[in-house]
Design a protein around this motif. Structure first.
Motif, PDB file in Angstrom:
ATOM      1  N   GLY A 151     -70.019 -13.714 -14.888  1.00  0.00           N
ATOM      2  CA  GLY A 151     -68.237 -13.184 -16.058  1.00  0.00           C
ATOM      3  C   GLY A 151     -69.628 -13.362 -17.722  1.00  0.00           C
ATOM      4  O   GLY A 151     -70.394 -12.180 -18.268  1.00  0.00           O
ATOM      5  N   MET A 152     -68.589 -14.679 -18.345  1.00  0.00           N
ATOM      6  CA  MET A 152     -69.032 -14.565 -19.870  1.00  0.00           C
ATOM      7  C   MET A 152     -70.191 -15.496 -19.268  1.00  0.00           C
ATOM      8  O   MET A 152     -70.205 -16.808 -19.334  1.00  0.00           O
ATOM      9  N   ASP A 153     -71.452 -15.321 -20.059  1.00  0.00           N
ATOM     10  CA  ASP A 153     -72.512 -15.904 -19.783  1.00  0.00           C
ATOM     11  C   ASP A 153     -72.723 -17.007 -21.081  1.00  0.00           C
ATOM     12  O   ASP A 153     -71.722 -16.551 -21.734  1.00  0.00           O
TER      13      ASP A 153
ATOM     14  N   ASP B  96     -62.725  -6.512 -24.912  1.00  0.00           N
ATOM     15  CA  ASP B  96     -63.457  -5.427 -25.183  1.00  0.00           C
ATOM     16  C   ASP B  96     -64.993  -5.461 -26.053  1.00  0.00           C
ATOM     17  O   ASP B  96     -65.551  -4.321 -25.136  1.00  0.00           O
ATOM     18  N   ARG B  97     -64.741  -5.827 -26.540  1.00  0.00           N
ATOM     19  CA  ARG B  97     -66.307  -6.113 -26.827  1.00  0.00           C
ATOM     20  C   ARG B  97     -67.777  -6.765 -25.763  1.00  0.00           C
ATOM     21  O   ARG B  97     -69.106  -6.310 -26.184  1.00  0.00           O
ATOM     22  N   GLN B  98     -67.565  -7.027 -24.726  1.00  0.00           N
ATOM     23  CA  GLN B  98     -68.192  -7.111 -23.660  1.00  0.00           C
ATOM     24  C   GLN B  98     -67.928  -6.243 -22.686  1.00  0.00           C
ATOM     25  O   GLN B  98     -68.583  -5.832 -21.497  1.00  0.00           O
ATOM     26  N   LEU B  99     -67.513  -4.881 -22.950  1.00  0.00           N
ATOM     27  CA  LEU B  99     -67.486  -4.364 -21.312  1.00  0.00           C
ATOM     28  C   LEU B  99     -68.094  -2.683 -22.104  1.00  0.00           C
ATOM     29  O   LEU B  99     -67.547  -3.039 -23.193  1.00  0.00           O
ATOM     30  N   ASN B 100     -68.450  -2.259 -21.187  1.00  0.00           N
ATOM     31  CA  ASN B 100     -69.455  -1.269 -20.993  1.00  0.00           C
ATOM     32  C   ASN B 100     -68.763  -0.348 -21.696  1.00  0.00           C
ATOM     33  O   ASN B 100     -68.087   0.423 -20.551  1.00  0.00           O
ATOM     34  N   PRO B 101     -67.903   0.362 -22.544  1.00  0.00           N
ATOM     35  CA  PRO B 101     -67.730   1.746 -23.277  1.00  0.00           C
ATOM     36  C   PRO B 101     -67.512   2.939 -21.996  1.00  0.00           C
ATOM     37  O   PRO B 101     -67.021   3.428 -21.823  1.00  0.00           O
ATOM     38  N   ALA B 102     -68.551   2.899 -21.564  1.00  0.00           N
ATOM     39  CA  ALA B 102     -69.009   3.923 -20.151  1.00  0.00           C
ATOM     40  C   ALA B 102     -68.258   4.071 -19.060  1.00  0.00           C
ATOM     41  O   ALA B 102     -67.540   5.082 -18.461  1.00  0.00           O
ATOM     42  N   HIS B 103     -67.510   2.424 -19.090  1.00  0.00           N
ATOM     43  CA  HIS B 103     -66.835   2.493 -18.054  1.00  0.00           C
ATOM     44  C   HIS B 103     -64.946   1.986 -17.998  1.00  0.00           C
ATOM     45  O   HIS B 103     -64.336   2.820 -17.677  1.00  0.00           O
ATOM     46  N   PHE B 104     -65.403   1.646 -19.727  1.00  0.00           N
ATOM     47  CA  PHE B 104     -63.611   0.287 -19.661  1.00  0.00           C
ATOM     48  C   PHE B 104     -63.506   1.278 -21.619  1.00  0.00           C
ATOM     49  O   PHE B 104     -64.676   2.115 -22.538  1.00  0.00           O
ATOM     50  N   LEU B 105     -62.029   1.350 -21.682  1.00  0.00           N
ATOM     51  CA  LEU B 105     -61.918   2.378 -23.390  1.00  0.00           C
ATOM     52  C   LEU B 105     -60.734   1.417 -23.144  1.00  0.00           C
ATOM     53  O   LEU B 105     -59.441   1.403 -22.645  1.00  0.00           O
ATOM     54  N   ARG B 106     -60.053   0.757 -24.874  1.00  0.00           N
ATOM     55  CA  ARG B 106     -59.139   0.295 -24.767  1.00  0.00           C
ATOM     56  C   ARG B 106     -58.606   2.330 -25.652  1.00  0.00           C
ATOM     57  O   ARG B 106     -58.735   2.756 -26.573  1.00  0.00           O
ATOM     58  N   ILE B 107     -57.029   1.837 -25.253  1.00  0.00           N
ATOM     59  CA  ILE B 107     -56.236   2.882 -24.811  1.00  0.00           C
ATOM     60  C   ILE B 107     -54.771   2.345 -26.346  1.00  0.00           C
ATOM     61  O   ILE B 107     -53.984   3.906 -26.513  1.00  0.00           O
TER      62      ILE B 107
ATOM     63  N   ARG C   1     -76.236  -6.362 -22.965  1.00  0.00           N
ATOM     64  CA  ARG C   1     -75.497  -7.755 -22.406  1.00  0.00           C
ATOM     65  C   ARG C   1     -74.151  -6.703 -21.878  1.00  0.00           C
ATOM     66  O   ARG C   1     -72.829  -6.866 -22.183  1.00  0.00           O
ATOM     67  N   TRP C   2     -73.745  -6.340 -21.364  1.00  0.00           N
ATOM     68  CA  TRP C   2     -72.010  -5.837 -20.454  1.00  0.00           C
ATOM     69  C   TRP C   2     -71.616  -6.609 -19.536  1.00  0.00           C
ATOM     70  O   TRP C   2     -72.540  -6.938 -18.269  1.00  0.00           O
ATOM     71  N   LEU C   3     -70.156  -7.401 -19.535  1.00  0.00           N
ATOM     72  CA  LEU C   3     -70.455  -8.410 -18.430  1.00  0.00           C
ATOM     73  C   LEU C   3     -69.967  -7.231 -17.112  1.00  0.00           C
ATOM     74  O   LEU C   3     -69.714  -6.626 -17.025  1.00  0.00           O
ATOM     75  N   GLU C   4     -70.031  -7.600 -16.453  1.00  0.00           N
ATOM     76  CA  GLU C   4     -70.096  -7.379 -15.252  1.00  0.00           C
ATOM     77  C   GLU C   4     -68.256  -8.086 -13.910  1.00  0.00           C
ATOM     78  O   GLU C   4     -68.522  -7.235 -12.764  1.00  0.00           O
ATOM     79  N   ARG C   5     -68.217  -8.956 -14.894  1.00  0.00           N
ATOM     80  CA  ARG C   5     -68.381  -9.209 -13.473  1.00  0.00           C
ATOM     81  C   ARG C   5     -66.770 -10.157 -14.534  1.00  0.00           C
ATOM     82  O   ARG C   5     -67.308 -11.003 -15.070  1.00  0.00           O
TER      83      ARG C   5
ATOM     84  N   ALA D 268     -66.193  -3.652 -11.186  1.00  0.00           N
ATOM     85  CA  ALA D 268     -65.878  -2.399 -10.498  1.00  0.00           C
ATOM     86  C   ALA D 268     -64.590  -2.372  -9.927  1.00  0.00           C
ATOM     87  O   ALA D 268     -64.163  -1.036  -9.868  1.00  0.00           O
ATOM     88  N   GLU D 269     -63.726  -3.438  -9.224  1.00  0.00           N
ATOM     89  CA  GLU D 269     -62.845  -3.668  -9.222  1.00  0.00           C
ATOM     90  C   GLU D 269     -61.543  -2.937  -9.550  1.00  0.00           C
ATOM     91  O   GLU D 269     -59.871  -3.097  -9.097  1.00  0.00           O
ATOM     92  N   VAL D 270     -61.422  -3.230 -11.029  1.00  0.00           N
ATOM     93  CA  VAL D 270     -60.406  -3.887 -12.436  1.00  0.00           C
ATOM     94  C   VAL D 270     -59.984  -2.355 -12.627  1.00  0.00           C
ATOM     95  O   VAL D 270     -60.853  -1.154 -13.053  1.00  0.00           O
ATOM     96  N   ASP D 271     -59.167  -2.316 -12.195  1.00  0.00           N
ATOM     97  CA  ASP D 271     -58.048  -0.780 -12.709  1.00  0.00           C
ATOM     98  C   ASP D 271     -57.550  -0.913 -14.374  1.00  0.00           C
ATOM     99  O   ASP D 271     -57.852   0.045 -15.179  1.00  0.00           O
ATOM    100  N   TRP D 272     -56.703  -1.608 -14.843  1.00  0.00           N
ATOM    101  CA  TRP D 272     -56.272  -2.314 -16.448  1.00  0.00           C
ATOM    102  C   TRP D 272     -56.586  -3.361 -16.469  1.00  0.00           C
ATOM    103  O   TRP D 272     -56.509  -4.214 -15.374  1.00  0.00           O
TER     104      TRP D 272
END
Length: 259
Positions: A62-64, A198-209, A148-152, A167-171
């Motif tokens: 998660g967060m190292d 938000d600052r740790q998530l890859n913006p190519a996969h997650f977005l704050r709406i 360095r993006w979170l993977e879990r 990869a299993e998270v929807d929102w």
């Protein structure tokens, strides 16, 4: 009598925490302020307890440890002793920037040398002075060519730590001091803030709406007009989420819907 040094132990392995607790417990100049087994909890305790010294595991799901320090302001940084099983390349980076470390498995003599140096730095009031070397170490250990993006995520449930692949998270939605992580039909509670996550998530996969909502872009099915110019984000399972008006251009661009 000198006040004991408030110390935090951070390691995702309970056996490693036991060893550190045992070694630190034999030193009358140390007061163990807390222990934690993941980065999200560590970040919370660092800010709440304000320890002067932390033994920090580098590799945690998660967060190292490096992400934890990267999320802190310079004024919040304590004296840090890194605990790592990394190879000699990483160790050289620690040595280059004069940062204390313990390479697993370590013996008692090595531990006590690191502890003695750390206590001296605390006594000399060098907490803030170490911000430069610490941040330089973070930069040196970044993987080449990328962030360095979170993977879990690591969530605490019923006294156990559960690893949730992103990869299993929807929102994700904010609820007070917690985040509700929606993964299919399961909801996990994670302590933390939207800003930190938000600052740790890859913006190519997650977005704050919205200020309280993050979505996985791959789960978005459509944008739907709502009331008075507002829009809803509709997910593949039919979940309807409010889209902040000011974020609509950013969301449309991320989804390839911008004109």
């Amino acid at each position: 009598m000198t006040r004991p040094i408030r110390t935090l132990i951070v390691d995702d392995e309970s056996a490693a925490r036991d060893v550190l607790r045992l070694l630190l417990g034999g030193d009358g100049e140390i007061a163990i302020a807390g222990e934690c087994g993941d980065g999200i909890e560590a970040l919370d305790q660092l800010r709440r307890l304000r320890p002067e010294l932390v033994f920090l595991d580098v590799q945690m799901p998660g967060m190292d440890g490096l992400a934890v320090l990267g999320a802190l302001e310079e004024a919040e940084l304590p004296v840090v002793v890194f605990v790592t099983a990394w190879d000699q390349h990483a160790v050289k980076a620690f040595e280059l920037h004069a940062v204390d470390y313990l390479l697993k498995p370590f013996d008692d003599a090595r531990f006590h040398r690191a502890l003695a140096r750390a206590k001296e730095r605390v006594r000399l009031g060098q907490l803030g002075a170490l911000a430069g070397p610490l941040l330089a170490t973070l930069k040196a250990l970044e993987p080449p060519g990328g962030e360095r993006w979170l993977e879990r995520l690591v969530v605490r449930e019923e006294g156990r730590s559960l690893v949730v692949p992103l990869a299993e998270v929807d929102w994700i939605e904010a609820r007070g001091d917690y985040l509700r992580v929606h993964a299919g039909k399961t909801i996990h509670l994670l302590r933390g803030t939207m800003k930190e996550l938000d600052r740790q998530l890859n913006p190519a996969h997650f977005l704050r709406i919205h200020r309280s909502t993050i979505v996985r872009l791959a789960r978005v099915r459509e944008l739907k007009p709502y009331l008075r110019g507002d829009y809803l984000v509709i997910l593949g399972d039919g979940t309807r989420l409010r889209l902040a008006r000011g974020l609509r251009p950013r969301v449309e661009a991320a989804l390839g819907l911008a004109p």
